[in-house]
Write a protein that holds these residues in place. Structure first.
Motif, mmCIF file in Angstrom:
data_model
loop_
_atom_site.group_PDB
_atom_site.id
_atom_site.type_symbol
_atom_site.label_atom_id
_atom_site.label_comp_id
_atom_site.label_asym_id
_atom_site.label_seq_id
_atom_site.Cartn_x
_atom_site.Cartn_y
_atom_site.Cartn_z
ATOM 1 N N GLN A 1 -5.057 6.120 4.548
ATOM 2 C CA GLN A 1 -5.545 5.320 3.411
ATOM 3 C C GLN A 1 -5.200 3.847 3.607
ATOM 4 O OE1 GLN A 1 -3.606 7.559 0.252
ATOM 5 N NE2 GLN A 1 -5.602 8.167 -0.552
ATOM 6 N N SER B 1 0.820 -1.206 0.000
ATOM 7 C CA SER B 1 0.000 0.000 0.000
ATOM 8 C C SER B 1 0.856 1.259 0.000
ATOM 9 C CB SER B 1 -0.913 -0.028 1.228
ATOM 10 O OG SER B 1 -1.554 1.204 1.377
ATOM 11 N N TYR B 2 1.870 1.297 0.863
ATOM 12 C CA TYR B 2 2.722 2.490 0.913
ATOM 13 C C TYR B 2 3.477 2.669 -0.402
ATOM 14 C CZ TYR B 2 1.764 3.087 5.851
ATOM 15 O OH TYR B 2 1.130 3.303 7.040
ATOM 16 N N ALA B 3 3.885 1.557 -1.016
ATOM 17 C CA ALA B 3 4.639 1.664 -2.268
ATOM 18 C C ALA B 3 3.801 2.304 -3.363
ATOM 19 C CB ALA B 3 5.127 0.285 -2.708
ATOM 20 N N LEU B 4 2.466 2.176 -3.239
ATOM 21 C CA LEU B 4 1.600 2.814 -4.236
ATOM 22 C C LEU B 4 1.427 4.302 -3.959
ATOM 23 C CD1 LEU B 4 -1.238 0.210 -4.734
ATOM 24 C CD2 LEU B 4 0.397 0.972 -6.436
ATOM 25 N N GLY B 5 1.971 4.760 -2.850
ATOM 26 C CA GLY B 5 1.871 6.179 -2.523
ATOM 27 C C GLY B 5 0.797 6.486 -1.497
ATOM 28 N N ALA B 6 0.214 5.437 -0.895
ATOM 29 C CA ALA B 6 -0.839 5.675 0.084
ATOM 30 C C ALA B 6 -0.256 6.308 1.339
ATOM 31 C CB ALA B 6 -1.507 4.355 0.452
ATOM 32 N N ASP B 7 -1.062 7.093 2.041
ATOM 33 C CA ASP B 7 -0.618 7.570 3.347
ATOM 34 C C ASP B 7 -1.164 6.614 4.405
ATOM 35 O OD1 ASP B 7 -3.247 8.197 3.743
ATOM 36 O OD2 ASP B 7 -2.975 10.364 3.744
ATOM 37 N N GLN B 8 -0.890 6.943 5.667
ATOM 38 C CA GLN B 8 -1.206 5.994 6.729
ATOM 39 C C GLN B 8 -2.704 5.748 6.859
ATOM 40 O OE1 GLN B 8 0.904 7.072 10.230
ATOM 41 N NE2 GLN B 8 1.027 4.951 10.875
ATOM 42 N N MET C 1 5.871 10.146 0.841
ATOM 43 C CA MET C 1 4.622 9.746 0.193
ATOM 44 C C MET C 1 4.495 10.342 -1.204
ATOM 45 S SD MET C 1 2.143 9.220 3.385
ATOM 46 C CE MET C 1 2.383 10.811 3.931
ATOM 47 N N MET D 1 11.232 3.272 1.129
ATOM 48 C CA MET D 1 10.553 2.205 1.859
ATOM 49 C C MET D 1 11.110 2.079 3.274
ATOM 50 S SD MET D 1 8.102 1.084 0.531
ATOM 51 C CE MET D 1 6.794 -0.070 0.682
ATOM 52 N N ASN E 1 12.251 4.527 -3.214
ATOM 53 C CA ASN E 1 10.888 4.960 -2.855
ATOM 54 C C ASN E 1 10.756 5.117 -1.345
ATOM 55 O OD1 ASN E 1 10.820 2.296 -2.120
ATOM 56 N ND2 ASN E 1 8.799 1.874 -2.995
ATOM 57 N N ILE F 1 -6.031 5.581 -4.600
ATOM 58 C CA ILE F 1 -5.203 6.257 -3.598
ATOM 59 C C ILE F 1 -4.907 7.687 -4.035
ATOM 60 C CG2 ILE F 1 -2.787 6.299 -2.819
ATOM 61 C CD1 ILE F 1 -3.145 3.249 -2.344
ATOM 62 N N ASP G 1 -5.663 12.737 7.006
ATOM 63 C CA ASP G 1 -4.699 11.923 7.746
ATOM 64 C C ASP G 1 -4.430 12.538 9.113
ATOM 65 O OD1 ASP G 1 -2.903 9.609 7.668
ATOM 66 O OD2 ASP G 1 -1.304 11.105 7.809
ATOM 67 N N ARG H 1 6.640 8.266 -3.454
ATOM 68 C CA ARG H 1 6.046 6.976 -3.816
ATOM 69 C C ARG H 1 4.915 7.130 -4.819
ATOM 70 N NH1 ARG H 1 5.632 5.993 2.169
ATOM 71 N NH2 ARG H 1 7.782 5.611 2.794
ATOM 72 N N LEU H 2 4.359 8.348 -4.917
ATOM 73 C CA LEU H 2 3.351 8.581 -5.949
ATOM 74 C C LEU H 2 4.000 8.585 -7.331
ATOM 75 C CD1 LEU H 2 1.173 11.363 -4.287
ATOM 76 C CD2 LEU H 2 0.520 8.999 -4.697
ATOM 77 N N PHE I 1 -3.499 -7.256 -2.867
ATOM 78 C CA PHE I 1 -4.387 -7.009 -1.743
ATOM 79 C C PHE I 1 -5.514 -8.030 -1.768
ATOM 80 C CE2 PHE I 1 -2.884 -2.586 -2.764
ATOM 81 C CZ PHE I 1 -1.990 -2.528 -1.713
ATOM 82 N N ARG J 1 -6.093 15.052 1.378
ATOM 83 C CA ARG J 1 -5.667 13.780 1.937
ATOM 84 C C ARG J 1 -4.840 14.001 3.198
ATOM 85 N NH1 ARG J 1 -1.723 9.215 -0.832
ATOM 86 N NH2 ARG J 1 -0.059 10.643 -0.292
#
Lengths: 300, 274, 320
Positions: free
Chosen positions: A184, A175-182, B104, B74, B72, B134, C35, B107-108, B120, C31
């Motif tokens: 989301q 999820s984070y790798a897709l750019g989601a924040d905490q 973040m 991580m 990214n 997202i 958050d 990572r976008l 998922f 967003r």
């Protein structure tokens, strides 16, 4: 010196004896459960009929029923669930996903652990001193729902945390790798995946709350209630009505306690019948929760 | 024997792809990285060429995955990790590991595919749409188009187009990994990170993913970590060989595999070491 | 902040692969706001537990303060009579305390041996399938409402015991003690089994290699290895017994009675609180305040047990 053969057969004998003792203890525990259920059922089932479910309490045992008790229990549980589940899940999510490692988090953790061990009657004193008199909320459904919610909060928190902890880290990374924040990540992936564990914990918590008597007695819940709280639904707009929150109430366990406390045996039969209803509700809820957890384990 | 194989592969591929003047998509400059007290990356320098495949090779524990996961941020998910130096992402020239850079937002722009497929627990469709949702894109018409494009790009569309609403776990391992690639592709990343994407797959599924990576490189910049040198030789344009947290050698794949300048690299790619 | 703005702005130009064209800056801003709000709401929910603890302590102490203005702490702790509702009022906690400890002691006499045997059986002997079947049953045993256990103690166990012990009072401490033992059994089993299973298998294998039987392995290796955890189970079980209310309120009677004879009835601390709550003492009267003084005593005792128990539990978790 003993021969190996003697030692081995001696060992086997000790082990076999212990297995017998272990099974015996288990048997006694199970027999107790069976005796408890059977005793209640034998005494109470014959009394359990439609009239018993729909009658109000009465001074005459044969005419008394549990109408106000089960309606009260239902309404109080609605309040408890509406408070304990969102608050407990939110606290569990915070502690597992958000909380930084610092002294504030430590204090919160210690308090959650500690609250789980506080006797339920102490919650009753809290409710009596703070809600009933301090805030002037009276001996009402909302206070009972609130105190029971606080009581089961640790159960919901702990099961939420366990559910979240068992999720694979690869899901978070994905999820984070897709750019989601905490947030989301939490709402989209963590919470849906932890849902069975949360459900299990919530049901177990509510089942505990249904059977709790002491904290509600302490706030001074009346036991002779020959009326129902105002209905939560009404015919005119807005169709929902919250007056019932401020109504006095009775509960199944309180009704049962009241009947046990009477000297006459007829009332003891009523108590048994109320106990059958109460026990059926809690056992069903617990079995359901255990079943969900079992299914969950099989999936993972 | 391995020597021969690898150079044959390079020749076969380089025949089709004439060298052009490179533009940079990213550049690693004097990057150091620590897990707590342990320094996992030491003074790394590495250019990432636009629309090329750059492979990182080296023995396990050499820091290649660690380096990849810097791109990214991580490592920010865990405590006590520290970066120093710069990874510049072009054309804007932002420093990915800069202290003030929001991971973040990085990572976008930078997509990632993991070692083990990690779809998922949702439908195939929702997995591919995840990155778009997202980003706040929820319009069905846009999602439909992008999902189809990403699945086509990941060479999975024909296999799943009739079962988009089925759970992602109903797919085979290789399909799941291509689904994860589609998921990373859907938001159109500027740079795609692949962390040993075929290590959990069988040979047939591996071949499909490798074909896919070669095709993707026409449009997108790829950085891949692999422990499989044949794979690196087959699909990469540039290769960095790492050892104990250091970048030993970086060059065109054809040079690394045919005549590397360092003895250490030669030992590794010929299989005498590692 | 300027760096981020640059990133978004740069991305929005959409050069090169231009993926970030897909990101709407105003969405990112919203967003971030969501958050932040979520984080605050979650934090507040989590800190609720701190407020609840604080509120409990505050209420117990303030109400008890008024009580201790009338009754000295010395009298409270040493007077042997508890008659707050009589004209000749005495406020000695000892009768309530002794009854509480007596009933809890009987419960432990049941739960400690039975719990230890069951935990050893489950962790060292029982096949996995049987264990999976037994644990839910124990959980159901722990899920029975306490008021039902109270009914069981008063109307089933006491009459049963009276057949063997003619001198047994209708209200007595023995029956609720025994029933409470069964009631806390699942908890004692689960905590001590947890501790036993945390003992590493390498230790067990070492013992088996020496030719130990399972029983001797359990006795010489597992139980000593899990000792602090098992002790924690007993102490936490004790804490539950001390705080348990309905079983004693129903079956042990509501008459304060300083005695060591379990066949007599005696009010425990919790039973006294229930008794007062059932009556209608005016808010603010000394009778009303007594239940908070008793509650404070109960809270302190259980808190001590819980602290020791959790400290012991944490110790075995650190060891393995």
């Amino acid at each position: 010196m003993k021969s190996y053969q003697q030692i081995i057969s001696g060992n086997k004998r000790t082990d076999r004896t212990f297995v017998v003792i272990g099974l015996l203890v288990l048997l006694i525990a199970m027999l107790t459960l069976v005796a408890l259920i059977l005793d209640l059922a034998i005494q109470g089932l014959p009394r359990l009929d439609w009239d018993f479910m729909t009658n109000f309490p009465s001074r005459r045992a044969a005419r008394a029923g549990i109408m106000s008790a089960w309606v009260g229990t239902t309404l109080v549980m609605i309040v408890t669930a509406a408070l304990a589940i969102p608050l407990g899940v939110a606290a569990g999510v915070y502690l597992e996903e958000y909380a930084p490692k610092n002294w504030i988090t430590d204090i919160i953790e210690i308090n959650v652990t500690n609250l789980a061990g506080v006797p339920s009657i102490i919650y009753g004193l809290l409710a009596l001193g703070l809600f009933v008199y301090g805030l002037g909320l009276g001996q009402t459904i909302q206070v009972a729902g609130l105190v029971l919610a606080l009581l089961i909060l640790p159960i919901v928190i702990v099961s939420t945390r366990e559910g979240i902890r068992s999720l694979p880290q690869s899901m978070r990374e994905g999820s984070y790798a897709l750019g989601a924040d905490q947030w989301q990540t939490t709402v989209r992936y963590i919470l849906p995946s932890a849902r069975p564990a949360i459900l299990t914990g919530s049901i177990m918590g509510l089942s505990r709350a249904i059977g709790e008597t002491a904290p509600v007695i302490t706030i001074g819940a009346l036991t002779f209630i020959a009326f129902l709280p105002p209905s939560p639904v009404q015919e005119s707009v807005p169709f929902i009505n919250f007056d019932w929150l401020e109504s006095p109430f009775s509960l199944l366990p309180i009704q049962m306690f009241n009947w046990i406390s009477r000297p006459q045996a007829d009332f003891h039969v009523n108590a048994a019948a109320a106990g059958v209803v109460l026990l059926a509700m809690t056992l069903l809820m617990n079995s359901f929760a255990i079943y969900i957890r079992y299914r969950l384990r099989k999936v993972l | 024997m391995k020597d021969l194989d690898l150079s044959a592969l390079i020749e076969a591929r380089d025949g089709q792809k004439p060298e052009t003047e490179p533009t940079l998509r990213a550049n690693v400059d004097q990057l150091n990285f620590w897990y707590g007290d342990f320094q996992a990356l030491k003074n790394i320098n590495l250019p990432i060429h636009d629309k090329k495949v750059t492979a990182l090779i080296g023995a396990s524990g050499c820091g290649k995955s660690t380096l990849l996961r810097c791109f990214n941020r991580m490592h920010d998910l865990y405590h006590n990790n520290r970066y120093e130096g710069a990874i510049t992402l072009y054309p804007e020239g932002d420093n990915i590991v800069g202290a003030k850079t929001d991971p973040m937002l990085i990572r976008l722009r930078v997509g990632m595919v993991f070692q083990k497929p990690n779809p998922f627990p949702k439908s195939i469709y929702e997995n591919v749409a995840a990155g778009l949702r997202i980003r706040g894109i929820n319009k069905r018409t846009i999602l439909d188009d992008k999902v189809e494009a990403a699945l086509t790009g990941a060479a999975l569309w024909d296999e799943v187009k009739d079962r988009l609403n089925e759970g992602a776990y109903s797919l085979s391992g290789g399909q799941q990994q291509r689904l994860c690639i589609a998921r990373a592709l859907a938001p159109e990343p500027e740079l795609l990170l692949l962390d040993e994407p075929t290590s959990a797959l069988d040979p047939i599924a591996t071949a499909k993913v490798e074909d896919l990576i070669e095709k993707l490189a026409d449009n997108i910049t790829i950085l891949i970590v692999t422990h499989n040198m044949q794979q690196a030789a087959r699909i990469s344009d540039h290769v960095g060989y790492m050892h104990l947290g250091e970048m030993v050698e970086f060059d065109l794949a054809s040079r690394i595999f045919v005549k590397p300048s360092k003895e250490q690299t030669r030992a590794y790619v010929t299989g005498r070491f590692g | 902040m300027s760096d981020q703005a640059a990133l978004i702005g740069g991305a929005a130009d959409g050069q090169g692969a231009g993926g970030s064209v897909l990101v709407d800056p105003s969405f990112l801003w919203r967003r971030k706001l969501k958050d932040r709000i979520a984080r605050v709401v979650l934090f507040l929910s989590a800190s609720l537990s701190v407020f609840v603890t604080a509120a409990i302590v505050y209420i117990l102490i303030t109400e008890s303060m008024s009580f201790f203005e009338v009754v000295s702490i010395w009298d409270f702790l040493t007077d042997t009579q508890w008659t707050p509702l009589f004209t000749d009022a005495h406020y000695g906690i000892l009768p309530l305390l002794s009854a509480t400890l007596m009933v809890s002691g009987i419960a432990l006499l049941v739960a400690v041996p039975a719990g230890t045997v069951l935990a050893v059986y489950l962790s060292e002997y029982a096949p996995a399938k049987l264990r999976e079947a037994i644990k839910p049953i124990l959980e159901l045993l722990g899920g029975v409402p306490t008021v039902v256990y109270g009914y069981f103690a008063l109307l089933f166990v006491t009459p049963l015991l009276q057949k063997f012990m003619p001198g047994l009072n209708g209200f007595n401490m023995l029956a609720p003690g025994l029933v409470m033992g069964i009631m806390i059994l699942p908890y004692v089993v689960s905590v001590s089994e947890d501790a036993m299973r945390a003992v590493p298998d390498t230790l067990r294998e070492g013992a088996y290699a020496l030719g130990f039987s399972r029983f001797h392995t359990a006795l010489r290796v597992v139980i000593p290895g899990a000792f602090s955890g098992i002790t924690a189970a007993y102490i936490l079980g004790m804490s539950r017994a001390v705080g348990e209310t309905m079983v004693v309120a129903i079956a042990a009677g509501q008459n304060p009675n300083l005695t060591l004879n379990p066949s007599e009835g005696a009010a425990t601390m919790t039973a006294y609180i229930v008794q007062v709550s059932l009556g209608d003492l005016p808010h603010g009267s000394i009778g009303y305040q007594t239940i908070f003084a008793v509650g404070l005593t109960l809270f302190v005792i259980t808190l001590l047990f819980n602290i020791i128990g959790f400290w012991l539990r944490r110790r075995y978790r650190e060891v393995y």
